[in-house]
Motif scaffolding. Structure first.
Motif, short mmCIF file in Angstrom:
data_model
loop_
_atom_site.label_atom_id
_atom_site.label_comp_id
_atom_site.label_asym_id
_atom_site.label_seq_id
_atom_site.Cartn_x
_atom_site.Cartn_y
_atom_site.Cartn_z
N PRO A 22 -3.94 77.38 3.41
CA PRO A 22 -4.06 77.03 4.83
C PRO A 22 -2.95 77.69 5.66
N PRO A 23 -3.23 78.01 6.90
CA PRO A 23 -2.21 78.66 7.75
C PRO A 23 -0.95 77.81 7.93
N ALA A 24 -1.10 76.49 7.95
CA ALA A 24 0.08 75.64 8.11
C ALA A 24 1.01 75.78 6.90
N LEU A 25 0.44 75.91 5.71
CA LEU A 25 1.26 76.09 4.51
C LEU A 25 1.97 77.44 4.55
N CYS A 26 1.28 78.46 4.96
CA CYS A 26 1.90 79.79 5.08
C CYS A 26 3.04 79.76 6.09
N GLY A 27 2.83 79.09 7.22
CA GLY A 27 3.87 78.98 8.23
C GLY A 27 5.07 78.21 7.73
N PHE A 28 4.82 77.13 6.99
CA PHE A 28 5.92 76.34 6.43
C PHE A 28 6.72 77.16 5.44
N LEU A 29 6.05 77.88 4.56
CA LEU A 29 6.76 78.69 3.56
C LEU A 29 7.54 79.82 4.23
N LEU A 30 6.99 80.40 5.28
CA LEU A 30 7.70 81.43 6.02
C LEU A 30 8.95 80.86 6.69
N LEU A 31 8.82 79.69 7.29
CA LEU A 31 9.97 79.03 7.91
C LEU A 31 11.02 78.66 6.88
N LEU A 32 10.60 78.18 5.72
CA LEU A 32 11.53 77.83 4.65
C LEU A 32 12.30 79.06 4.18
N ALA A 33 11.60 80.17 4.01
CA ALA A 33 12.26 81.41 3.59
C ALA A 33 13.23 81.90 4.67
N LEU A 34 12.86 81.76 5.92
CA LEU A 34 13.73 82.17 7.02
C LEU A 34 15.00 81.33 7.07
N ILE A 35 14.87 80.02 6.91
CA ILE A 35 16.04 79.13 6.92
C ILE A 35 16.94 79.42 5.74
N PHE A 36 16.36 79.64 4.56
CA PHE A 36 17.16 79.95 3.37
C PHE A 36 17.92 81.25 3.59
N THR A 37 17.26 82.27 4.12
CA THR A 37 17.90 83.55 4.35
C THR A 37 19.04 83.43 5.36
N ALA A 38 18.81 82.67 6.43
CA ALA A 38 19.86 82.48 7.44
C ALA A 38 21.05 81.73 6.87
N SER A 39 20.80 80.70 6.07
CA SER A 39 21.93 79.94 5.51
C SER A 39 22.69 80.77 4.48
#
Length: 84
Positions: A22-39
């Motif tokens: 689902p698109p919501a799952l893809c968006g969540f995983l993308l946001l999670l990867a972005l937050i991990f990369t930023a931290s």
């Protein structure tokens, strides 16, 4: 003949929609990867928190070696305090 080609393409699209997450799952995983990369980037940029901190033990790896430093309490033999 054009209808059969369109029907096969529609079938492939329907299968891909069923298999894709689902698109919501893809968006969540993308946001999670972005937050991990930023931290991670923030941690690398800030460097070590306490560069001069070392363990107080002589054992390799900085562990306590299981005994720990009990100070004067290490001399007690009796469970009740040993002073009497």
């Amino acid at each position: 003949m054009d209808e059969s080609r369109q029907a096969s393409f529609l079938g492939v699209g329907a299968v891909l929609r069923k298999v894709a997450p689902p698109p919501a799952l893809c968006g969540f995983l993308l946001l999670l990867a972005l937050i991990f990369t930023a931290s991670y980037a923030t941690g690398v940029a800030s460097g070590p928190v306490a560069p001069g901190m070392h363990g107080t033990s002589d054992t390799p790896g900085g562990g306590t070696g299981g005994s720990g430093d009990m100070g004067e309490m290490g001399d007690m033999d009796m469970p009740g305090g040993g002073n009497g």
